[in-house]
Design a protein around this motif. Structure first.
Motif, PDB file in Angstrom:
ATOM      1  N   ALA A  51      15.897  18.376   5.460  1.00  0.00           N
ATOM      2  CA  ALA A  51      16.801  19.432   5.931  1.00  0.00           C
ATOM      3  C   ALA A  51      16.416  19.881   7.343  1.00  0.00           C
ATOM      4  O   ALA A  51      17.289  20.111   8.199  1.00  0.00           O
ATOM      5  N   ILE A  52      15.116  19.985   7.605  1.00  0.00           N
ATOM      6  CA  ILE A  52      14.642  20.362   8.939  1.00  0.00           C
ATOM      7  C   ILE A  52      15.047  19.301   9.961  1.00  0.00           C
ATOM      8  O   ILE A  52      15.456  19.633  11.083  1.00  0.00           O
ATOM      9  N   GLU A  53      14.949  18.031   9.585  1.00  0.00           N
ATOM     10  CA  GLU A  53      15.353  16.961  10.498  1.00  0.00           C
ATOM     11  C   GLU A  53      16.843  17.034  10.810  1.00  0.00           C
ATOM     12  O   GLU A  53      17.249  16.857  11.969  1.00  0.00           O
ATOM     13  N   ILE A  54      17.667  17.305   9.816  1.00  0.00           N
ATOM     14  CA  ILE A  54      19.108  17.421  10.041  1.00  0.00           C
ATOM     15  C   ILE A  54      19.412  18.611  10.945  1.00  0.00           C
ATOM     16  O   ILE A  54      20.185  18.495  11.908  1.00  0.00           O
ATOM     17  N   LEU A  55      18.803  19.755  10.666  1.00  0.00           N
ATOM     18  CA  LEU A  55      19.029  20.939  11.490  1.00  0.00           C
ATOM     19  C   LEU A  55      18.534  20.726  12.922  1.00  0.00           C
ATOM     20  O   LEU A  55      19.175  21.158  13.887  1.00  0.00           O
ATOM     21  N   GLY A  56      17.397  20.055  13.061  1.00  0.00           N
ATOM     22  CA  GLY A  56      16.877  19.758  14.393  1.00  0.00           C
ATOM     23  C   GLY A  56      17.804  18.835  15.174  1.00  0.00           C
ATOM     24  O   GLY A  56      18.011  19.015  16.376  1.00  0.00           O
ATOM     25  N   ALA A  57      18.365  17.840  14.486  1.00  0.00           N
ATOM     26  CA  ALA A  57      19.307  16.928  15.144  1.00  0.00           C
ATOM     27  C   ALA A  57      20.530  17.702  15.637  1.00  0.00           C
ATOM     28  O   ALA A  57      21.007  17.485  16.755  1.00  0.00           O
ATOM     29  N   LEU A  58      21.027  18.609  14.819  1.00  0.00           N
ATOM     30  CA  LEU A  58      22.150  19.440  15.243  1.00  0.00           C
ATOM     31  C   LEU A  58      21.748  20.340  16.406  1.00  0.00           C
ATOM     32  O   LEU A  58      22.549  20.591  17.317  1.00  0.00           O
ATOM     33  N   GLY A  59      20.494  20.804  16.400  1.00  0.00           N
ATOM     34  CA  GLY A  59      19.991  21.640  17.479  1.00  0.00           C
ATOM     35  C   GLY A  59      19.862  20.910  18.802  1.00  0.00           C
ATOM     36  O   GLY A  59      19.897  21.527  19.862  1.00  0.00           O
ATOM     37  N   LEU A  60      19.703  19.603  18.738  1.00  0.00           N
ATOM     38  CA  LEU A  60      19.653  18.812  19.976  1.00  0.00           C
ATOM     39  C   LEU A  60      21.032  18.676  20.613  1.00  0.00           C
ATOM     40  O   LEU A  60      21.158  18.581  21.830  1.00  0.00           O
ATOM     41  N   ALA A  73      17.976  23.554  22.302  1.00  0.00           N
ATOM     42  CA  ALA A  73      17.758  22.110  22.420  1.00  0.00           C
ATOM     43  C   ALA A  73      16.295  21.822  22.729  1.00  0.00           C
ATOM     44  O   ALA A  73      15.701  20.895  22.171  1.00  0.00           O
ATOM     45  N   LEU A  74      15.711  22.629  23.588  1.00  0.00           N
ATOM     46  CA  LEU A  74      14.288  22.479  23.896  1.00  0.00           C
ATOM     47  C   LEU A  74      13.443  22.762  22.663  1.00  0.00           C
ATOM     48  O   LEU A  74      12.506  22.015  22.364  1.00  0.00           O
ATOM     49  N   ALA A  75      13.786  23.801  21.928  1.00  0.00           N
ATOM     50  CA  ALA A  75      13.041  24.138  20.707  1.00  0.00           C
ATOM     51  C   ALA A  75      13.135  23.011  19.682  1.00  0.00           C
ATOM     52  O   ALA A  75      12.144  22.665  19.026  1.00  0.00           O
ATOM     53  N   ALA A  76      14.319  22.425  19.537  1.00  0.00           N
ATOM     54  CA  ALA A  76      14.498  21.323  18.591  1.00  0.00           C
ATOM     55  C   ALA A  76      13.661  20.111  19.000  1.00  0.00           C
ATOM     56  O   ALA A  76      12.990  19.490  18.161  1.00  0.00           O
TER      57      ALA A  76
END
Length: 121
Positions: A51-60, A73-76
């Protein structure tokens, strides 16, 4: 710089959407052939990582695309750097040094993406 960000960020996003989607959707038995480490970590933690990977991808992708909180985007990207450091440490602790090539590659791409994401700040 923006084109380079979209290339690097897009590659990372696709990689983590796929990887995270597998961790969220598949069973432990289905994941075991490609991710032997799932036996050492409880499945709820594996699902949380997915779930963290999916949210991070969306954050990018979404913050720079919409212009809303583009610093995310930087945080992701920095989150993915930390994730790959942890993944590399896990593989090394399991004696799987030959398997860390993908982790090192993802780590370097995430670090480059983090540097490129500074254009959004």
């Amino acid at each position: 710089m923006e084109i380079a960000y979209w290339i690097a960020g897009g590659l990372l996003a696709v990689f983590y959407l796929y990887s995270g989607g597998l961790k969220v959707a598949r069973t432990q038995d289905q994941l075991r052939p490609m991710m032997g480490w799932v036996d050492t970590i409880p499945m709820p933690a594996v699902r949380a990582i997915g779930a963290i990977e999916i949210l991070g991808a969306l954050g990018l992708i979404l913050p720079p695309l919409t212009g809303i909180a583009p610093g995310l985007a930087l945080a992701a990207a920095l989150g993915f750097v930390l994730l790959q450091i942890g993944a590399t440490a896990l593989h090394l602790s399991r004696g799987e040094a030959r398997l860390i090539g993908l982790n090192i590659g993802a780590l370097l791409l995430a670090a480059a993406t983090a540097w490129l994401a500074t254009t959004w700040i």
